[in-house]
Write a protein that holds these residues in place. Structure first.
Motif, mmCIF file in Angstrom:
data_model
loop_
_atom_site.group_PDB
_atom_site.id
_atom_site.type_symbol
_atom_site.label_atom_id
_atom_site.label_comp_id
_atom_site.label_asym_id
_atom_site.label_seq_id
_atom_site.Cartn_x
_atom_site.Cartn_y
_atom_site.Cartn_z
ATOM 1 N N ILE A 130 -10.237 -7.842 2.181
ATOM 2 C CA ILE A 130 -9.035 -6.986 2.182
ATOM 3 C C ILE A 130 -8.271 -7.178 3.490
ATOM 4 O O ILE A 130 -7.046 -7.303 3.509
ATOM 5 N N GLU A 131 -9.029 -7.214 4.590
ATOM 6 C CA GLU A 131 -8.402 -7.396 5.903
ATOM 7 C C GLU A 131 -7.589 -8.687 5.938
ATOM 8 O O GLU A 131 -6.451 -8.705 6.403
ATOM 9 N N GLN A 132 -8.194 -9.754 5.403
ATOM 10 C CA GLN A 132 -7.500 -11.043 5.442
ATOM 11 C C GLN A 132 -6.267 -11.058 4.562
ATOM 12 O O GLN A 132 -5.204 -11.526 4.940
ATOM 13 N N LYS A 133 -6.408 -10.480 3.353
ATOM 14 C CA LYS A 133 -5.288 -10.538 2.391
ATOM 15 C C LYS A 133 -4.180 -9.547 2.732
ATOM 16 O O LYS A 133 -3.001 -9.840 2.581
ATOM 17 N N HIS A 134 -4.572 -8.316 3.146
ATOM 18 C CA HIS A 134 -3.574 -7.250 3.273
ATOM 19 C C HIS A 134 -3.499 -6.627 4.659
ATOM 20 O O HIS A 134 -2.553 -5.916 4.960
ATOM 21 N N GLY A 135 -4.500 -6.818 5.470
ATOM 22 C CA GLY A 135 -4.513 -6.167 6.786
ATOM 23 C C GLY A 135 -5.655 -5.170 6.903
ATOM 24 O O GLY A 135 -6.246 -4.771 5.894
ATOM 25 N N ASN A 136 -5.936 -4.797 8.168
ATOM 26 C CA ASN A 136 -7.104 -3.937 8.396
ATOM 27 C C ASN A 136 -6.798 -2.454 8.231
ATOM 28 O O ASN A 136 -7.639 -1.612 8.463
ATOM 29 N N ASP A 137 -5.544 -2.133 7.861
ATOM 30 C CA ASP A 137 -5.160 -0.714 7.750
ATOM 31 C C ASP A 137 -5.132 -0.249 6.298
ATOM 32 O O ASP A 137 -4.554 0.767 5.984
ATOM 33 N N ARG A 138 -5.758 -0.980 5.405
ATOM 34 C CA ARG A 138 -5.606 -0.692 3.975
ATOM 35 C C ARG A 138 -6.801 -0.002 3.331
ATOM 36 O O ARG A 138 -6.943 -0.006 2.118
ATOM 37 N N LEU A 139 -7.659 0.534 4.166
ATOM 38 C CA LEU A 139 -8.812 1.260 3.607
ATOM 39 C C LEU A 139 -8.603 2.753 3.803
ATOM 40 O O LEU A 139 -7.972 3.179 4.764
ATOM 41 N N ALA A 140 -9.133 3.543 2.862
ATOM 42 C CA ALA A 140 -8.948 4.990 2.938
ATOM 43 C C ALA A 140 -10.276 5.687 2.709
ATOM 44 O O ALA A 140 -11.188 5.134 2.095
ATOM 45 N N LEU A 141 -10.345 6.902 3.223
ATOM 46 C CA LEU A 141 -11.550 7.718 3.052
ATOM 47 C C LEU A 141 -11.174 9.069 2.459
ATOM 48 O O LEU A 141 -10.283 9.752 2.969
#
Lengths: 727, 332, 181
Positions: A130-141
């Motif tokens: 996900i980090e590579q494709k979209h960036g490291n800010d794309r995860l949610a909790l």
């Protein structure tokens, strides 16, 4: 045990021993409790979020019981029903046992058992991708539990700050925003209500007692013992109503009209606290003008409440002020105007001068406990609130359903979702379709839970957390009346392959080269370090469980004290410029609620003292106490429909969604225009072998979600249901 | 409206949803116990009144059946015990306040006397059986002694029989917690019913016409007395406290009305009474044997009705808010 | 004088939460489905003129305990000459006379063993000077326990000061669980 009893008992043992092995085993129950080898260890209850300190007892190495920690002022030394039943969470035979991975074959998808290494490697690899494709800010909790912070630390270290907890947008959010707008401060949890000293308590739709928040129940009980006047506003004759001097059986959805009328009476009859209002507030003139039309006669037409009763209760409040508490409630996401209703409650309290006064709202204090030093996480690449919830600029927190919505679609901002200890389908109303879509579109969905709740069925990876009785967690340090620290430590080894949240987050961090955020072998080291900063230690706390500290600040405003409130004006804002500037009503307005269609009834829902939402429905001890919910129906309605007490029927909303079959309770305690069910039942997960298919789920029937335009809460009390008979 | 409900699930075995501790085992026991008592009394009466000619069965043969019938009853009583291996505990104590304790000791006394009654009439009643028995050592002298003490044994049997029958009633009536049972009339009622069923037994067993007529007359009298006692029983209940009134309602329009009046009273008392009256008047209907059969049925039904209604009658009755079947899931 | 133990429960503050029921279950390891105590909710009147009362109920440890009198073997007995009614499993035949004799339906059969069980007022705790588990768990502090023969005990004082009633005193059993109103 007294000597005589002991001798008698020995006699019985001999007699049974003589009679042979069958007789001996036949009477094995005779041994008195606690006569074996008893050991204890401290804990903090995690069955709800009140965090009461308890003591776990084991006898001969087997779990025995959990009781309150006598030293714990936070809980009055007593656990509630659910806390006492906490052992059931550990014993539940349906617990998640191993990590599970979703896999596909030609027949479709299914879950298979996986090792921790396999599951964690999988998650780390997906996060990297996900980090590579979209960036490291794309995860949610999305989290609702004490271990959630570990995952927040992990994701923030990764670069993702998106975080929401359903206790905001599905529960307390409106009151926190409403009070913050008025007083510059939230009410906070635990609620800073000074009920033990109140002379008059006004409960609006807040059914303390059924909603068993330990400290709330205990202080309310103390107030009753001290003959405080209770005024309860509820369409249902709630337990609190049954303890009240005045019960106002209000027409559902019209609370705002009552609040405005009360403000009208207090101002027009000159009953408000002139000194307090003059010293601390601004906006009285505008408020006075605003409420002029809203006299009790006007309110009668909306609420159905006798104007004289409205006046009497307003005067009663004023007579006892400032020791009058108009309770802010807790679950207040009702009709979509909830921030404004909370504002009205805040204003009412300001007029009575109860904020900062004995018997009203005290000033909470917590222990100054240093954080364990860890590096600062990398700065956020994007302002996620602006992306995910741009229409709610005043919302201080993540809005769970907005976060969920941002998980779907081709341009979805969120690509990976961690769900910790919150069963979304039962938590967010009418969310099933959103969850299904999110599960389709996300690159990664991880669910961490102790139980195979419905949400686990949508995950890519399920991680089994151990229960609170098997783990260390953060030290309890809550702002409240009496500062204290309390320890949760493992009483038992984790069952099956379950693991504590800190361990899971740390193991993931290792795989992502983020171990600097978890610089310890065992979380116990963190606890010990923190405790040593305040002249205690883990060793000491293992014996004490709870340590109380002296207050360093005053608990109430001193007489005539000048206070600078944390509002833009520095005053209590009866009139909110902030709201006005953002295009909202600066003073609360009343909107009449929509009425149910013919043959439909208001769907009221609430809590039962035996359960915490849906998360305890499968706890064997609590299931045994209350196995199902019932739909409350007024006898007049039952007669109309020829419904019998104890029969089973289904509830249906106007869109045609049908509930599970649910038992009927015919009772005078409910208005004829409403029905009532306890929230948290109607599970559909087959793995919950006790709770599956039992009772009706209110969340499932909520097709009409009334979103609060200010803070994004999901108003749930505008829903209607009718009955469908079992053929 | 009063709504009084259990809001915590409770599923105490045989207590919820209503008391159901004693079923057919105890009804059978009470029925057979009463019949045993009646048999002993009639057998003793026949001996003492020297009714050999008029009532040959009662005089010589009836006694044998008393211990047999009682043993069947004792067996069902044992079947009812939940903690069977501890049955011997009955005989380690006499609890003076407990009718059941008295009862267990009465049974200890009844048994030997009932057997002596058998022994004292065995040669006369069942000569072949006596011959067989006499092949064993010591039997002959025992039979000799028993026969010589026949009248004394009979004299002892009557109070013991009365005690046994009345005890079966007092056993229930002593429970103040069950308003339906809580009347002393149950003692005499069960005694009369026991006598009536024993009479019916004789009617079925004897071949002597004169004995049939005699016992039909006796039974008619007993049934009439039983009806009177039932009337008194109802008067007693309906003039009692609220709990007693509620108990009375169970058979006066309540859910047990049909069982009580239709089955027990009509089928078990009225119809056999009419049949036996016809018989005494000389009708030779084929259904005459039906009379005593119905008396036996009625005797059992009396205990069964008492058992069922008594357990439902209560001081405290709460409806549960939950479906208790759900708790079975705990056995997952 | 032997103690006369009583429980005094304040219905003004009882919310019917059932903590007492769970506390009893865990303290005494009572098998699933069986209960030594339970909660009754009593609602009277018609909407909107209502009263609702919650009562935590259990064995009343009667001073005139008909269950003890009905027991044929002495298995049901008074503990140390107090009014605490206990069952000695080693003497119990499972005849159920005590169950029939209890006007409060407070007794139960332990399955699969078959002896009769009931609330013990937690005599194992009382012997150590502690309150029964239910009383000591109650989050509203509405339950009180003590000796009525001690005029200074909390229960004596509460009964002196407040209006109270026992359940069905007309049974003549002289129950010792009281409800304050």
């Amino acid at each position: 045990m007294q000597r005589r009893e002991f001798l008698k008992l020995s006699g019985t043992m001999l007699a049974t021993a003589a009679a042979g092995p069958t007789l001996l085993s036949g009477c094995s129950q005779k041994r008195l409790p606690g006569s074996g080898q008893v050991t204890t260890s401290p804990t903090i209850c995690n069955i709800c979020f009140w965090k009461c300190a308890g003591v776990v007892y084991q006898e001969d190495g087997k779990p025995w019981k959990i009781v309150g920690n006598q030293q714990d002022l936070h809980s009055g030394g007593r656990l509630c029903t659910r806390g006492t039943g906490g052992i059931g969470a550990y014993q539940d035979a349906d617990r998640l046992q191993t990590p599970m991975l979703r896999v596909s074959n030609k027949d479709g998808q299914y879950f298979r058992k996986a090792s921790w290494d396999e599951a964690l490697d999988y998650i780390a690899q997906r996060m990297r991708s996900i980090e590579q494709k979209h960036g490291n800010d794309r995860l949610a909790l999305l989290s609702h539990g004490s271990g959630g912070d570990f995952f927040q630390t992990l994701l923030q270290g990764f670069g993702s700050y998106i975080y929401g907890h359903p206790s905001y947008a599905q529960c307390r959010g409106p009151r926190e925003v409403g009070f913050a707008l008025t007083y510059g401060e939230e009410v906070g949890s635990i609620d800073r209500t000074d009920m033990e000293n109140s002379r008059c308590i006004v409960l609006i739709g807040s059914h303390i007692g059924e909603n068993l928040h330990n400290g709330q129940v205990q202080t309310l009980s103390e107030a009753i013992n001290k003959d405080a006047t209770l005024i309860t506003v509820d369409p249902r004759f709630s337990v609190a109503a049954s303890k009240s001097k005045h019960w106002l059986p209000i027409k559902p959805g019209t609370d705002m009209a009552l609040l405005l009328a009360w403000i009208n009476v207090l101002i027009n009859e000159g009953l408000y606290d002139r000194d307090y209002v003059a010293r601390y507030t601004q906006g009285l003139e505008a408020l006075t003008e605003h409420v002029q039309p809203f006299n009790p006669e006007w309110a009668y037409l909306e609420t159905g409440l006798d104007p004289e009763l409205i006046r009497t209760t307003a005067r009663e409040m004023a007579r006892n002020a400032p020791a009058t508490l108009v309770h802010p409630g807790r679950h207040v996401t009702w009709y979509g105007d909830d921030t404004q209703r909370s504002r009205a409650i805040a204003i009412l309290n300001a007029l009575l001068g109860s904020w900062g006064c004995e018997g009203g709202f005290y000033i909470p204090e917590k222990v100054k406990l240093p954080e364990y030093p860890i590096p600062k996480p990398p700065p956020a690449k994007s302002d996620w609130k602006k992306i995910i919830q741009p229409e709610f600029p005043l919302s201080p927190s993540g809005i769970s359903q907005s976060i969920l919505a941002a998980c779907s679609g081709d341009n979805a901002h969120i690509k990976g979702l961690f769900v910790y200890a919150t069963n979304l389908p039962h938590t967010i109303p009418n969310s099933i379709d959103m969850i299904k879509q999110a599960a389709q579109d996300l690159d990664l969905m991880v669910v961490i839970d102790t139980m195979p709740a419905e949400i686990t069925g949508y995950a890519d990876v399920i991680l089994p957390e151990c229960t609170y009785l098997e783990r260390y967690d953060e030290i309890r340090n809550v702002a409240e009346r009496q500062p204290s620290l309390a320890l949760r430590m493992p009483a038992f080894e984790p069952r099956y392959q379950s693991k504590p949240a800190w361990w899971i987050a740390q193991q993931l961090a290792k795989r992502l080269e983020l171990e600097q955020y978890f610089p310890y072998q065992d979380y116990a080291e963190v606890i010990d370090w923190q405790l040593r900063q305040v002249d205690s230690s883990l060793t000491e706390m293992k014996t004490l469980g709870v340590k109380n500290f002296e207050r360093k600040t005053a608990m109430y405003f001193r007489e005539g004290e000048q206070i600078r409130f944390r509002t833009p004006s520095g005053k209590i804002e009866l009139y909110s410029k902030t709201l006005e500037d953002n295009g909202y009503d600066p003073l609360p307005k009343y909107t009449p609620p929509q009425q149910p269609p013919n043959k439909f009834y208001h769907l009221n829902y609430g809590r039962a003292p035996a359960h915490t939402f849906g998360r305890t429905s499968n706890n064997p001890l609590l299931f045994e106490l209350m196995p199902e919910n019932a739909v409350w129906i007024n006898p007049l309605v039952a007669k109309d429909w020829q419904i019998n007490n104890g029969e089973y029927l289904r509830l249906q909303n106007p869109e045609g969604t049908l509930s599970n079959r649910v038992r009927v309770r015919i009772t005078e305690r409910i208005r004829p225009d409403s029905v009532f069910i306890v929230h948290g039942f109607g599970h559909t997960s087959k793995s919950l072998r006790l709770a599956n298919g039992v009772g009706a789920s209110d969340a499932l029937l909520m097709s009409r979600v009334l979103v609060d335009p200010i803070m994004g809460g999901t108003g749930m009390r505008g829903n209607f249901v009718t009955f469908v008979r079992e053929s | 409206m009063i709504e009084e409900i259990l809001i915590t699930a409770r599923d105490n075995a045989k207590v919820d949803p209503y008391l159901n501790i004693w079923t057919w085992e105890i009804s059978i026991y009470l029925f057979l116990g009463g019949m045993t008592a009646g048999m002993m009394i009639f057998a003793a009466w026949a001996v003492l009144a020297k009714k050999d000619d008029l009532a040959p069965f009662a005089s010589n043969k009836l006694a044998l059946w008393a211990p047999i019938v009682l043993s069947i009853g004792m067996t069902t009583l044992f079947l009812d015990l939940e903690h069977k291996l501890y049955v011997w505990r009955f005989y380690t104590t006499l609890q003076v306040t407990s009718p059941m304790s008295w009862g267990s000791w009465i049974l200890i006394l009844v048994y030997p006397v009932a057997i002596l009654q058998v022994l004292s009439t065995l040669r006369a009643g069942y000569p072949k059986l006596a011959q067989l028995a006499e092949r064993l050592p010591l039997v002959t002298p025992v039979l000799d002694i028993s026969e010589s003490q026949k009248r004394r044994i009979a004299l002892a049997s009557i109070p013991l029989g009365i005690g046994l029958a009345i005890y079966t009633g007092i056993l229930l009536s002593a429970f103040s917690a069950r308003p339906f049972w809580n009347t002393g009339i149950l003692g005499p009622l069960f005694l009369v019913s026991g006598l009536s069923t024993a009479a019916a037994f004789v009617l079925l067993a004897t071949r002597a016409h004169a004995e049939k007529l005699l016992f039909a007359r006796i039974d008619i009298g007993l049934i009439l007395v039983e009806m009177l006692l039932i009337a008194l029983f109802i008067v007693n209940l309906t003039t009692g406290s609220e709990a007693h009134l509620n108990a009375a309602r169970l058979i006066l329009g309540g859910e047990f009305t049909l069982l009580f009046w239709g089955w027990f009273f009509t089928l078990g008392l009225v119809i056999p009474l009419l049949i036996e009256i016809l018989e005494v008047r000389g009708s030779r209907l084929a259904l005459v044997t039906l009379g005593p059969v119905l008396v036996l049925v009625g005797g059992y039904l009396l205990r069964q009705v008492m058992m069922d209604v008594g357990q439902v009658s209560t001081w405290t009755q709460y409806e549960s808010q939950y479906d208790m079947q759900l708790l079975q899931r705990l056995e997952r | 004088m032997p103690a006369r133990y009583a429980m005094v429960i304040d219905t003004r503050t009882c919310i019917g939460c059932g903590d007492c029921v769970v506390a009893c279950k865990t303290e005494n390891n009572v098998p699933a489905g069986l209960n030594r105590d339970w909660i009754v909710e009593a609602t009277r009147g018609r909407y909107p003129n209502l009263t609702t009362e919650f009562r935590s109920e259990r064995c009343n440890h009667c001073s005139h305990a008909t269950c003890v009198y009905a027991c044929p073997t002495g298995a049901s007995h008074y503990w140390q000459n107090t009014n605490i009614v206990l069952v000695e499993p080693g003497k119990c035949t499972g005849c159920k006379a005590c169950i029939a004799a209890c006007p409060y339906d407070a007794r139960l059969i332990m399955h699969p063993q078959g002896y009769v069980d009931k609330c013990t007022f937690c005599h194992h705790r009382v012997a150590r000077g502690q309150d029964p588990a239910c009383v000591s768990s109650c989050p509203t502090h509405c339950m009180h326990f003590g000796d009525l023969n001690d005029a200074n005990s909390i229960v004596s004082q509460l009964l002196d000061r407040r209006k109270s009633r026992a359940l069905k005193p007309e049974t003549g059993n002289q129950p010792n669980v009281f409800y304050l109103s």
